[in-house]
Design a protein around this motif. Structure first.
Motif, PDB file in Angstrom:
ATOM      1  N   VAL A 132       0.836  -1.206   0.000  1.00  0.00           N
ATOM      2  CA  VAL A 132       0.000   0.000   0.000  1.00  0.00           C
ATOM      3  C   VAL A 132       0.868   1.251   0.000  1.00  0.00           C
ATOM      4  O   VAL A 132       2.051   1.209   0.334  1.00  0.00           O
ATOM      5  CB  VAL A 132      -0.948   0.040   1.217  1.00  0.00           C
ATOM      6  CG1 VAL A 132      -1.929  -1.126   1.204  1.00  0.00           C
ATOM      7  CG2 VAL A 132      -0.155   0.071   2.520  1.00  0.00           C
ATOM      8  N   ILE A 133       0.259   2.372  -0.357  1.00  0.00           N
ATOM      9  CA  ILE A 133       0.872   3.683  -0.247  1.00  0.00           C
ATOM     10  C   ILE A 133       0.119   4.466   0.838  1.00  0.00           C
ATOM     11  O   ILE A 133      -1.111   4.468   0.864  1.00  0.00           O
ATOM     12  CB  ILE A 133       0.792   4.464  -1.579  1.00  0.00           C
ATOM     13  CG1 ILE A 133       1.519   3.699  -2.692  1.00  0.00           C
ATOM     14  CG2 ILE A 133       1.373   5.869  -1.414  1.00  0.00           C
ATOM     15  CD1 ILE A 133       3.016   3.575  -2.501  1.00  0.00           C
ATOM     16  N   VAL A 134       0.879   5.126   1.705  1.00  0.00           N
ATOM     17  CA  VAL A 134       0.281   5.980   2.735  1.00  0.00           C
ATOM     18  C   VAL A 134       0.804   7.395   2.522  1.00  0.00           C
ATOM     19  O   VAL A 134       2.019   7.612   2.499  1.00  0.00           O
ATOM     20  CB  VAL A 134       0.614   5.499   4.156  1.00  0.00           C
ATOM     21  CG1 VAL A 134      -0.063   6.391   5.191  1.00  0.00           C
ATOM     22  CG2 VAL A 134       0.190   4.055   4.360  1.00  0.00           C
ATOM     23  N   THR A 135      -0.097   8.352   2.353  1.00  0.00           N
ATOM     24  CA  THR A 135       0.312   9.729   2.112  1.00  0.00           C
ATOM     25  C   THR A 135       0.765  10.397   3.406  1.00  0.00           C
ATOM     26  O   THR A 135       0.399   9.970   4.504  1.00  0.00           O
ATOM     27  CB  THR A 135      -0.825  10.558   1.511  1.00  0.00           C
ATOM     28  OG1 THR A 135      -1.875  10.704   2.486  1.00  0.00           O
ATOM     29  CG2 THR A 135      -1.380   9.915   0.254  1.00  0.00           C
ATOM     30  N   GLU A 136       1.547  11.449   3.261  1.00  0.00           N
ATOM     31  CA  GLU A 136       2.008  12.204   4.429  1.00  0.00           C
ATOM     32  C   GLU A 136       0.828  12.759   5.216  1.00  0.00           C
ATOM     33  O   GLU A 136       0.831  12.743   6.451  1.00  0.00           O
ATOM     34  CB  GLU A 136       2.925  13.343   3.977  1.00  0.00           C
ATOM     35  CG  GLU A 136       3.455  14.196   5.115  1.00  0.00           C
ATOM     36  CD  GLU A 136       4.426  15.262   4.645  1.00  0.00           C
ATOM     37  OE1 GLU A 136       4.928  16.024   5.510  1.00  0.00           O
ATOM     38  OE2 GLU A 136       4.693  15.347   3.431  1.00  0.00           O
ATOM     39  N   GLN A 137      -0.193  13.223   4.508  1.00  0.00           N
ATOM     40  CA  GLN A 137      -1.369  13.785   5.173  1.00  0.00           C
ATOM     41  C   GLN A 137      -2.078  12.736   6.013  1.00  0.00           C
ATOM     42  O   GLN A 137      -2.425  12.984   7.174  1.00  0.00           O
ATOM     43  CB  GLN A 137      -2.327  14.378   4.139  1.00  0.00           C
ATOM     44  CG  GLN A 137      -3.563  15.017   4.743  1.00  0.00           C
ATOM     45  CD  GLN A 137      -4.473  15.630   3.688  1.00  0.00           C
ATOM     46  OE1 GLN A 137      -4.185  15.587   2.490  1.00  0.00           O
ATOM     47  NE2 GLN A 137      -5.565  16.220   4.125  1.00  0.00           N
ATOM     48  N   PHE A 199       7.295   3.223  15.606  1.00  0.00           N
ATOM     49  CA  PHE A 199       7.082   3.778  14.273  1.00  0.00           C
ATOM     50  C   PHE A 199       7.604   5.213  14.221  1.00  0.00           C
ATOM     51  O   PHE A 199       6.861   6.181  14.297  1.00  0.00           O
ATOM     52  CB  PHE A 199       5.593   3.720  13.908  1.00  0.00           C
ATOM     53  CG  PHE A 199       5.338   3.902  12.429  1.00  0.00           C
ATOM     54  CD1 PHE A 199       5.649   2.907  11.532  1.00  0.00           C
ATOM     55  CD2 PHE A 199       4.776   5.077  11.947  1.00  0.00           C
ATOM     56  CE1 PHE A 199       5.414   3.062  10.174  1.00  0.00           C
ATOM     57  CE2 PHE A 199       4.535   5.249  10.592  1.00  0.00           C
ATOM     58  CZ  PHE A 199       4.856   4.238   9.705  1.00  0.00           C
ATOM     59  N   ARG A 200       8.917   5.339  14.074  1.00  0.00           N
ATOM     60  CA  ARG A 200       9.582   6.639  14.018  1.00  0.00           C
ATOM     61  C   ARG A 200      10.072   6.856  12.593  1.00  0.00           C
ATOM     62  O   ARG A 200      11.086   6.283  12.176  1.00  0.00           O
ATOM     63  CB  ARG A 200      10.754   6.680  15.002  1.00  0.00           C
ATOM     64  CG  ARG A 200      10.344   6.446  16.450  1.00  0.00           C
ATOM     65  CD  ARG A 200      11.575   6.420  17.352  1.00  0.00           C
ATOM     66  NE  ARG A 200      11.234   6.135  18.741  1.00  0.00           N
ATOM     67  CZ  ARG A 200      10.876   7.039  19.624  1.00  0.00           C
ATOM     68  NH1 ARG A 200      10.795   8.315  19.264  1.00  0.00           N
ATOM     69  NH2 ARG A 200      10.594   6.718  20.863  1.00  0.00           N
ATOM     70  N   VAL A 201       9.330   7.655  11.841  1.00  0.00           N
ATOM     71  CA  VAL A 201       9.694   7.918  10.448  1.00  0.00           C
ATOM     72  C   VAL A 201       9.670   9.420  10.177  1.00  0.00           C
ATOM     73  O   VAL A 201       8.967  10.177  10.863  1.00  0.00           O
ATOM     74  CB  VAL A 201       8.745   7.191   9.467  1.00  0.00           C
ATOM     75  CG1 VAL A 201       8.834   5.681   9.637  1.00  0.00           C
ATOM     76  CG2 VAL A 201       7.298   7.646   9.646  1.00  0.00           C
ATOM     77  N   LEU A 202      10.415   9.841   9.173  1.00  0.00           N
ATOM     78  CA  LEU A 202      10.436  11.243   8.780  1.00  0.00           C
ATOM     79  C   LEU A 202       9.190  11.579   7.967  1.00  0.00           C
ATOM     80  O   LEU A 202       8.521  10.685   7.435  1.00  0.00           O
ATOM     81  CB  LEU A 202      11.691  11.526   7.955  1.00  0.00           C
ATOM     82  CG  LEU A 202      13.019  11.258   8.684  1.00  0.00           C
ATOM     83  CD1 LEU A 202      14.196  11.433   7.732  1.00  0.00           C
ATOM     84  CD2 LEU A 202      13.173  12.188   9.868  1.00  0.00           C
ATOM     85  N   ASN A 203       8.870  12.854   7.863  1.00  0.00           N
ATOM     86  CA  ASN A 203       7.690  13.278   7.111  1.00  0.00           C
ATOM     87  C   ASN A 203       7.792  12.867   5.649  1.00  0.00           C
ATOM     88  O   ASN A 203       8.882  12.879   5.063  1.00  0.00           O
ATOM     89  CB  ASN A 203       7.519  14.797   7.203  1.00  0.00           C
ATOM     90  CG  ASN A 203       7.162  15.273   8.599  1.00  0.00           C
ATOM     91  OD1 ASN A 203       6.629  14.503   9.398  1.00  0.00           O
ATOM     92  ND2 ASN A 203       7.452  16.523   8.897  1.00  0.00           N
ATOM     93  N   GLY A 204       6.647  12.525   5.055  1.00  0.00           N
ATOM     94  CA  GLY A 204       6.628  12.181   3.643  1.00  0.00           C
ATOM     95  C   GLY A 204       5.610  11.098   3.338  1.00  0.00           C
ATOM     96  O   GLY A 204       4.959  10.551   4.236  1.00  0.00           O
ATOM     97  N   GLN A 219       9.176   2.424   2.911  1.00  0.00           N
ATOM     98  CA  GLN A 219      10.096   3.136   2.034  1.00  0.00           C
ATOM     99  C   GLN A 219       9.584   4.541   1.731  1.00  0.00           C
ATOM    100  O   GLN A 219       8.459   4.722   1.264  1.00  0.00           O
ATOM    101  CB  GLN A 219      10.254   2.367   0.713  1.00  0.00           C
ATOM    102  CG  GLN A 219      11.055   3.084  -0.359  1.00  0.00           C
ATOM    103  CD  GLN A 219      12.526   3.167  -0.027  1.00  0.00           C
ATOM    104  OE1 GLN A 219      13.164   2.157   0.244  1.00  0.00           O
ATOM    105  NE2 GLN A 219      13.083   4.371  -0.051  1.00  0.00           N
ATOM    106  N   HIS A 220      10.416   5.554   2.025  1.00  0.00           N
ATOM    107  CA  HIS A 220      10.068   6.931   1.691  1.00  0.00           C
ATOM    108  C   HIS A 220       9.951   7.058   0.183  1.00  0.00           C
ATOM    109  O   HIS A 220      10.756   6.492  -0.564  1.00  0.00           O
ATOM    110  CB  HIS A 220      11.145   7.876   2.231  1.00  0.00           C
ATOM    111  CG  HIS A 220      10.695   9.293   2.380  1.00  0.00           C
ATOM    112  ND1 HIS A 220      10.530  10.124   1.295  1.00  0.00           N
ATOM    113  CD2 HIS A 220      10.389  10.035   3.480  1.00  0.00           C
ATOM    114  CE1 HIS A 220      10.140  11.325   1.717  1.00  0.00           C
ATOM    115  NE2 HIS A 220      10.038  11.298   3.040  1.00  0.00           N
TER     116      HIS A 220
END
Length: 235
Positions: A132-137, A199-204, A219-220
């Motif tokens: 799946v794809i998860v948007t930043e929003q 779940f520590r990830v950068l924005n994106g 994956q960013h």
């Protein structure tokens, strides 16, 4: 271990300045593990003390040697000092790095490699059971809601031809689940959980791939950054 030294002579060592993006990546890595082995080259990797989280990133800089930092937060705090603005890292041997800014420099000594964890080879998923794809929003709204509700588990769920992102506290019968519908999916019905605190990830925006054998790849979409999370067992 570090100390200030006066600059009495010109420094002829190779200089390396860390970009804002690299410093952001290092800060995120310090939240996963406060020790880090920098390998020669441009790829940074870290693993959590329990081994359940791995982060890999390719940065703009090329490190000339392999070295280890035991307290990464302290190292980053030094680089953030007002007197260290626009500092450059200068490597002259395998014992220390010289952090130089204007008329000031710091000899910052490396840690023994044996005291620092490293994940080793890049992780490869044997199978992909949910994609799946998860948007930043969506992700930003989700993490805020999960924190507000005090949920401990982040779950990717395939159910009835749809994929969902769910925040919950499964051991509570009255868990106020927060659910985001992501997309249609051909994946078989299944539930894949990780600890929310991991779940520590950068924005994106992120591409999420889940292997039912026990691992999730995050994956960013626009930066060469990937995280791997061990799945929690479900009843």
């Amino acid at each position: 271990r570090f100390h200030f030294l006066p600059l009495n002579e010109d420094c002829t060592m190779q200089a390396l300045a860390l970009s804002k993006d690299t410093l952001e990546i290092l800060k995120n890595m310090s939240a996963i593990n406060n020790s880090l082995k920098f390998e020669e080259g441009s790829v940074l990797k870290t693993v959590s003390p329990a081994g359940s989280v791995i982060m890999e990133a390719t940065v703009a800089e090329t490190f000339p040697i392999t070295f280890s930092i035991y307290e990464l937060n302290k190292f980053l705090n030094v680089l953030n000092l007002p007197t260290m603005k626009d500092a450059e890292l200068m490597f002259e041997d395998d014992k220390k790095v010289v952090i130089k800014a204007g008329k000031t420099k710091i000899n910052y000594f490396f840690a023994n490699e044996g005291f620092v964890q490293h994940p080793g080879k890049t992780v490869v998923l044997p199978t992909v059971d949910l994609d799946v794809i998860v948007t930043e929003q969506d992700l930003d709204g989700f993490t805020r809601a999960a924190a507000a509700l005090g949920h401990k588990i982040l779950e990717f769920r395939a159910e009835g031809g749809n994929a969902f992102l769910v925040a919950s506290t499964p051991e509570m019968d009255t868990s106020n689940d927060y659910v985001v519908e992501l997309c249609d999916t051909e994946a078989e019905d299944g539930s894949y959980r990780i600890k929310a605190e991991n779940f520590r990830v950068l924005n994106g925006d992120y591409h999420i791939q889940v292997c039912a054998k026990g691992i999730m790849r995050v994956q960013h979409q626009t930066r060469p950054i990937a995280c791997f999370f061990g799945l929690e067992r479900t009843a």
